[in-house]
Design a protein around this motif. Structure first.
Motif, PDB file in Angstrom:
ATOM      1  N   LEU A 299      -8.349   1.631  -2.170  1.00 61.64           N
ATOM      2  CA  LEU A 299      -7.127   0.711  -1.556  1.00 61.64           C
ATOM      3  C   LEU A 299      -7.321   0.442  -0.031  1.00 61.64           C
ATOM      4  CD1 LEU A 299      -4.210   2.850  -3.206  1.00 61.64           C
ATOM      5  CD2 LEU A 299      -4.941   0.521  -3.883  1.00 61.64           C
ATOM      6  N   MET A 300      -7.897   1.047   0.528  1.00 58.00           N
ATOM      7  CA  MET A 300      -8.234   0.858   1.940  1.00 58.00           C
ATOM      8  C   MET A 300      -9.102  -0.519   2.071  1.00 58.00           C
ATOM      9  SD  MET A 300      -6.154   2.419   3.860  1.00 58.00           S
ATOM     10  CE  MET A 300      -6.765   1.707   5.470  1.00 58.00           C
TER      11      MET A 300
ATOM     12  N   LEU B 257      -5.090  -6.220  -1.738  1.00 59.94           N
ATOM     13  CA  LEU B 257      -5.161  -4.851  -1.604  1.00 59.94           C
ATOM     14  C   LEU B 257      -5.879  -4.205  -3.043  1.00 59.94           C
ATOM     15  CD1 LEU B 257      -3.625  -2.188  -0.661  1.00 59.94           C
ATOM     16  CD2 LEU B 257      -1.824  -2.315  -1.993  1.00 59.94           C
TER      17      LEU B 257
ATOM     18  N   TYR C  97      -4.745  -0.121  11.042  1.00 60.24           N
ATOM     19  CA  TYR C  97      -5.739  -0.517   9.732  1.00 60.24           C
ATOM     20  C   TYR C  97      -6.565  -1.571  10.113  1.00 60.24           C
ATOM     21  CZ  TYR C  97      -2.789   2.916   6.860  1.00 60.24           C
ATOM     22  OH  TYR C  97      -2.484   4.197   6.614  1.00 60.24           O
TER      23      TYR C  97
ATOM     24  N   TYR D 259       0.786  -1.225   0.117  1.00 57.65           N
ATOM     25  CA  TYR D 259       0.072   0.108  -0.035  1.00 57.65           C
ATOM     26  C   TYR D 259       0.847   1.231  -0.100  1.00 57.65           C
ATOM     27  CZ  TYR D 259      -2.884   3.608   1.810  1.00 57.65           C
ATOM     28  OH  TYR D 259      -3.547   4.796   2.031  1.00 57.65           O
TER      29      TYR D 259
ATOM     30  N   GLY E 206      -8.896  -3.149   0.580  1.00 64.58           N
ATOM     31  CA  GLY E 206      -7.933  -4.248   0.617  1.00 64.58           C
ATOM     32  C   GLY E 206      -7.621  -4.436   2.119  1.00 64.58           C
ATOM     33  N   PHE E 207      -7.453  -3.744   2.950  1.00 65.52           N
ATOM     34  CA  PHE E 207      -7.220  -4.090   4.557  1.00 65.52           C
ATOM     35  C   PHE E 207      -8.246  -4.561   5.027  1.00 65.52           C
ATOM     36  CE2 PHE E 207      -3.553  -1.329   3.810  1.00 65.52           C
ATOM     37  CZ  PHE E 207      -2.584  -1.656   4.517  1.00 65.52           C
TER      38      PHE E 207
ATOM     39  N   THR F 204       2.431   1.730  -3.286  1.00 69.79           N
ATOM     40  CA  THR F 204       1.591   2.061  -4.346  1.00 69.79           C
ATOM     41  C   THR F 204       1.026   3.372  -4.311  1.00 69.79           C
ATOM     42  OG1 THR F 204       0.450  -0.193  -4.498  1.00 69.79           O
ATOM     43  CG2 THR F 204      -0.776   1.605  -5.313  1.00 69.79           C
ATOM     44  N   SER F 205       1.164   3.910  -3.055  1.00 66.39           N
ATOM     45  CA  SER F 205       0.670   5.436  -2.844  1.00 66.39           C
ATOM     46  C   SER F 205       1.865   6.275  -3.287  1.00 66.39           C
ATOM     47  CB  SER F 205       0.200   5.720  -1.247  1.00 66.39           C
ATOM     48  OG  SER F 205      -0.633   4.969  -0.907  1.00 66.39           O
TER      49      SER F 205
END
Length: 282
Positions: free
Chosen positions: A80-81, A102, A258, A55, A83-84, A58-59
């Motif tokens: 994306l979040m 993710l 997260y 993550y 994914g968590f 990627t960011s």
């Protein structure tokens, strides 16, 4: 929330993830969410840290995109979040977490709505920073949005701290609306406006729990690492030694935080039920 199709959520160790004796709107519940975050992380720490670094990179990669790099990570954050959230669902179901999780949001039928949620997320963040101009005349805006270089004397003469606090206060209602919105869109098939509405009032209903939850993470994720850094610095007197110890701890704690998002959802809306389809939800 229990019924025949949506059984009582279970902790990764098999115990109930939603203990009936713990009221939802209580400070004890907020602390319980933090503990559940650690419990989820403990089940697959290597896999979750790999997901966390994926993550981060990627960011970082998104931020390097010309012209839109400043906005792109914020725009895609809700997607994306998820994914968590998906990873924690897998941990709870005793399934293996992979880095590919993710990007589950990008493979979801709800992708377009998650992207629209990202647009609203960016707009609300910009609006909150704009409000901060009432405190410092726009200095905080210049630094955060326009990314202007400001000399140290100008910063000292401005009231950027008050501006940052005002921006955080202005963003609080938006944070409440966004907290569950991504999960409600992807897992419950809600429209963006409906998800924001339900999320806001769900957080409001559990206000005491969220206050305790936020206080716990300030203590664990900010105050404790700062104290450790000061202690090591006083004993060793070496900045590099401080970084070697504190940075890994801070990264791991962020990953745990997260993970703790997931039990906040389960306690309010129940374990995700994937028997429902998008068309049925709409």
């Amino acid at each position: 929330m229990t019924n025949e199709t949506n059984p009582t959520p279970q902790r990764p160790d098999g115990n109930d993830m939603n203990p009936p004796k713990l009221p939802l709107n209580s400070s004890a519940k907020g602390w319980d969410w933090v503990k559940l975050g650690f419990l989820l992380f403990r089940q697959q720490p290597t896999e979750i840290m790999a997901l966390f670094f994926a993550y981060m990179f990627t960011s970082l990669g998104l931020s390097l995109v010309p012209l839109i790099g400043q906005v792109l990570p914020l725009l895609l954050m809700p997607t994306l979040m998820m994914g968590f959230m998906q990873a924690c669902r897998r941990v709870q179901n005793r399934e293996k977490v992979t880095v590919g999780v993710l990007f589950d949001g990008f493979r979801s039928p709800a992708l377009s709505r998650l992207l629209w949620l990202g647009v609203v997320y960016v707009l609300m963040a910009v609006l909150a920073i704009a409000v901060s101009g009432l405190a410092d005349g726009g200095m905080f805006w210049d630094v955060m949005v326009l990314q202007k270089e400001v000399d140290e004397a100008a910063i000292k003469n401005s009231d950027m701290l008050s501006a940052a606090l005002l921006a955080a206060l202005a963003y609080l209602p938006a944070l409440m609306a966004f907290w569950y919105a991504g999960a409600l869109i992807m897992w419950n098939g809600m429209a963006v406006s409906k998800a924001l509405f339900y999320s806001f009032f769900a957080v409001k209903r559990a206000a005491y729990a969220f206050i305790a939850y936020g206080a716990a993470w300030i203590l664990i994720g900010v105050i404790a690492p700062t104290f450790v850094a000061m202690l090591i610095g006083a004993i060793v007197g070496n900045v590099f030694a401080v970084m070697i110890v504190v940075v890994p701890i801070s990264l791991a704690l962020t990953a745990v935080m997260y993970c703790s998002f997931y039990p906040t959802y389960v306690d309010v809306f129940g374990k995700p039920d994937f028997t429902i389809t998008i068309s049925e939800a709409e």
